[in-house]
Design a protein around this motif. Structure first.
Motif, mmCIF file in Angstrom:
data_model
loop_
_atom_site.group_PDB
_atom_site.id
_atom_site.type_symbol
_atom_site.label_atom_id
_atom_site.label_comp_id
_atom_site.label_asym_id
_atom_site.label_seq_id
_atom_site.Cartn_x
_atom_site.Cartn_y
_atom_site.Cartn_z
ATOM 1 N N ARG A 61 0.839 -1.195 0.000
ATOM 2 C CA ARG A 61 0.000 0.000 0.000
ATOM 3 C C ARG A 61 0.878 1.251 0.000
ATOM 4 N N ASP A 62 0.552 2.176 -0.875
ATOM 5 C CA ASP A 62 1.271 3.444 -0.966
ATOM 6 C C ASP A 62 0.739 4.370 0.118
ATOM 7 N N GLU A 63 1.548 4.623 1.117
ATOM 8 C CA GLU A 63 1.116 5.430 2.254
ATOM 9 C C GLU A 63 0.859 6.886 1.866
ATOM 10 N N ARG A 64 1.473 7.347 0.770
ATOM 11 C CA ARG A 64 1.283 8.726 0.335
ATOM 12 C C ARG A 64 -0.045 8.919 -0.402
ATOM 13 N N LEU A 65 -0.678 7.810 -0.768
ATOM 14 C CA LEU A 65 -1.904 7.889 -1.544
ATOM 15 C C LEU A 65 -3.022 8.598 -0.780
ATOM 16 N N GLY A 66 -3.120 8.356 0.505
ATOM 17 C CA GLY A 66 -4.154 9.002 1.317
ATOM 18 C C GLY A 66 -4.040 10.517 1.263
ATOM 19 N N GLU A 67 -2.826 11.032 1.392
ATOM 20 C CA GLU A 67 -2.633 12.486 1.343
ATOM 21 C C GLU A 67 -2.905 13.023 -0.059
ATOM 22 N N LYS A 68 -2.554 12.242 -1.065
ATOM 23 C CA LYS A 68 -2.836 12.644 -2.444
ATOM 24 C C LYS A 68 -4.350 12.775 -2.658
ATOM 25 N N ILE A 69 -5.102 11.861 -2.110
ATOM 26 C CA ILE A 69 -6.565 11.896 -2.220
ATOM 27 C C ILE A 69 -7.129 13.097 -1.456
ATOM 28 N N LEU A 70 -6.617 13.353 -0.263
ATOM 29 C CA LEU A 70 -7.089 14.502 0.521
ATOM 30 C C LEU A 70 -6.766 15.821 -0.178
ATOM 31 N N ASP A 71 -5.576 15.907 -0.773
ATOM 32 C CA ASP A 71 -5.216 17.117 -1.537
ATOM 33 C C ASP A 71 -6.178 17.314 -2.700
ATOM 34 N N ALA A 72 -6.471 16.232 -3.417
ATOM 35 C CA ALA A 72 -7.405 16.309 -4.549
ATOM 36 C C ALA A 72 -8.792 16.719 -4.067
ATOM 37 N N THR A 73 -9.200 16.222 -2.914
ATOM 38 C CA THR A 73 -10.511 16.561 -2.356
ATOM 39 C C THR A 73 -10.588 18.046 -2.036
ATOM 40 N N ARG A 74 -9.554 18.574 -1.379
ATOM 41 C CA ARG A 74 -9.533 20.008 -1.056
ATOM 42 C C ARG A 74 -9.590 20.846 -2.328
ATOM 43 N N ALA A 75 -8.832 20.446 -3.340
ATOM 44 C CA ALA A 75 -8.817 21.192 -4.600
ATOM 45 C C ALA A 75 -10.194 21.162 -5.265
ATOM 46 N N LEU A 76 -10.830 20.013 -5.262
ATOM 47 C CA LEU A 76 -12.161 19.893 -5.873
ATOM 48 C C LEU A 76 -13.188 20.743 -5.142
ATOM 49 N N ILE A 77 -13.147 20.725 -3.830
ATOM 50 C CA ILE A 77 -14.090 21.539 -3.054
ATOM 51 C C ILE A 77 -13.916 23.013 -3.409
ATOM 52 N N ASP A 78 -12.660 23.440 -3.519
ATOM 53 C CA ASP A 78 -12.391 24.832 -3.898
ATOM 54 C C ASP A 78 -12.912 25.138 -5.301
ATOM 55 N N GLU A 79 -12.790 24.185 -6.208
ATOM 56 C CA GLU A 79 -13.193 24.393 -7.601
ATOM 57 C C GLU A 79 -14.702 24.347 -7.804
ATOM 58 N N VAL A 80 -15.344 23.317 -7.244
ATOM 59 C CA VAL A 80 -16.764 23.092 -7.589
ATOM 60 C C VAL A 80 -17.710 23.112 -6.398
ATOM 61 N N GLY A 81 -17.183 23.154 -5.182
ATOM 62 C CA GLY A 81 -18.037 23.177 -4.000
ATOM 63 C C GLY A 81 -18.383 21.776 -3.506
ATOM 64 N N TYR A 82 -18.961 21.737 -2.323
ATOM 65 C CA TYR A 82 -19.274 20.466 -1.666
ATOM 66 C C TYR A 82 -20.253 19.622 -2.476
ATOM 67 N N HIS A 83 -21.354 20.215 -2.875
ATOM 68 C CA HIS A 83 -22.413 19.440 -3.514
ATOM 69 C C HIS A 83 -21.975 18.826 -4.843
ATOM 70 N N GLN A 84 -21.093 19.474 -5.569
ATOM 71 C CA GLN A 84 -20.640 18.957 -6.860
ATOM 72 C C GLN A 84 -19.443 18.014 -6.741
ATOM 73 N N THR A 85 -18.865 17.927 -5.558
ATOM 74 C CA THR A 85 -17.759 17.005 -5.337
ATOM 75 C C THR A 85 -18.347 15.613 -5.102
ATOM 76 N N THR A 86 -17.914 14.666 -5.915
ATOM 77 C CA THR A 86 -18.395 13.283 -5.801
ATOM 78 C C THR A 86 -17.210 12.355 -5.587
ATOM 79 N N MET A 87 -17.495 11.138 -5.184
ATOM 80 C CA MET A 87 -16.431 10.154 -5.022
ATOM 81 C C MET A 87 -15.764 9.888 -6.375
ATOM 82 N N ASP A 88 -16.548 9.821 -7.444
ATOM 83 C CA ASP A 88 -15.971 9.621 -8.783
ATOM 84 C C ASP A 88 -15.023 10.760 -9.136
#
Length: 184
Positions: free
Chosen positions: A8-35
């Motif tokens: 398991r790549d331990e850095r993957l979790g932080e990569k996902i969290l970074d992507a999540t923060r970026a998406l929230i900033d870009e499209v907001g909570y409601h438009q952020t999906t797991m996909d």
């Protein structure tokens, strides 16, 4: 002894969290999906779901640092300190958007979300209590002030308004709440 498959790549979790923060900033909570999170992070959905069961769970982890209680404000007056604290808490509760975001995340997370919110709010109790203790030490508030009751009433008011009534209290509302403090 290693299990089957790639480690398991331990850095993957932080990569996902970074992507999540970026998406929230870009499209907001409601438009952020797991996909969208998986695609933005460049990972498979299985990698995402192995770590977080729901969108609200990954978003909560992504913004956890922003939900932490700041130090108690110190403006020189209990009224200013209390207003500053209430503004900070209001901001934390609406960090990702309006009341529908908070209510939706709580509904999606169910009991786990309620427990997380309880822990987040528990951490906010100490700065509020410090504001009130400082007001007592300055003789702005009575010595027998029920600090825990007031802190709970402030939190309860904001949660009631934001989650149940689905209204974000205005600064005037917060000033009226602070105005209920008894004089010392």
């Amino acid at each position: 002894m290693r299990g089957r498959g790639r480690p398991r790549d331990e850095r993957l979790g932080e990569k996902i969290l970074d992507a999540t923060r970026a998406l929230i900033d870009e499209v907001g909570y409601h438009q952020t999906t797991m996909d969208a999170i998986a695609a933005h992070a460049g990972v498979g959905k299985a990698s995402l779901y192995r770590r977080w069961p729901t969108k609200a769970a990954v978003i909560t982890d992504a913004v956890a640092a922003d939900l932490a209680a700041p130090p108690a404000p110190d403006t020189g007056s209990v009224g200013g300190d209390a207003l500053g604290y209430l503004r900070d808490l209001r901001h934390a509760l609406t960090l990702l958007g309006g009341p529908s975001v908070v209510a939706g995340a709580l509904a999606e997370r169910g009991e786990a979300g309620q427990l997380e919110l309880r822990e987040i709010l528990r951490a906010w109790n100490e700065p509020a209590a410090e504001v009130l203790r400082r007001g007592i030490s300055r003789s702005e508030l009575p010595a027998d002030l029920p600090i825990d009751v007031i802190v709970d009433s402030w939190t309860g008011y904001l949660i009631y308004q934001i989650v149940l009534v689905r209204v974000v209290p205005s600064d005037d509302d917060l000033r009226r709440l602070v105005g209920l403090l008894p004089a010392g």
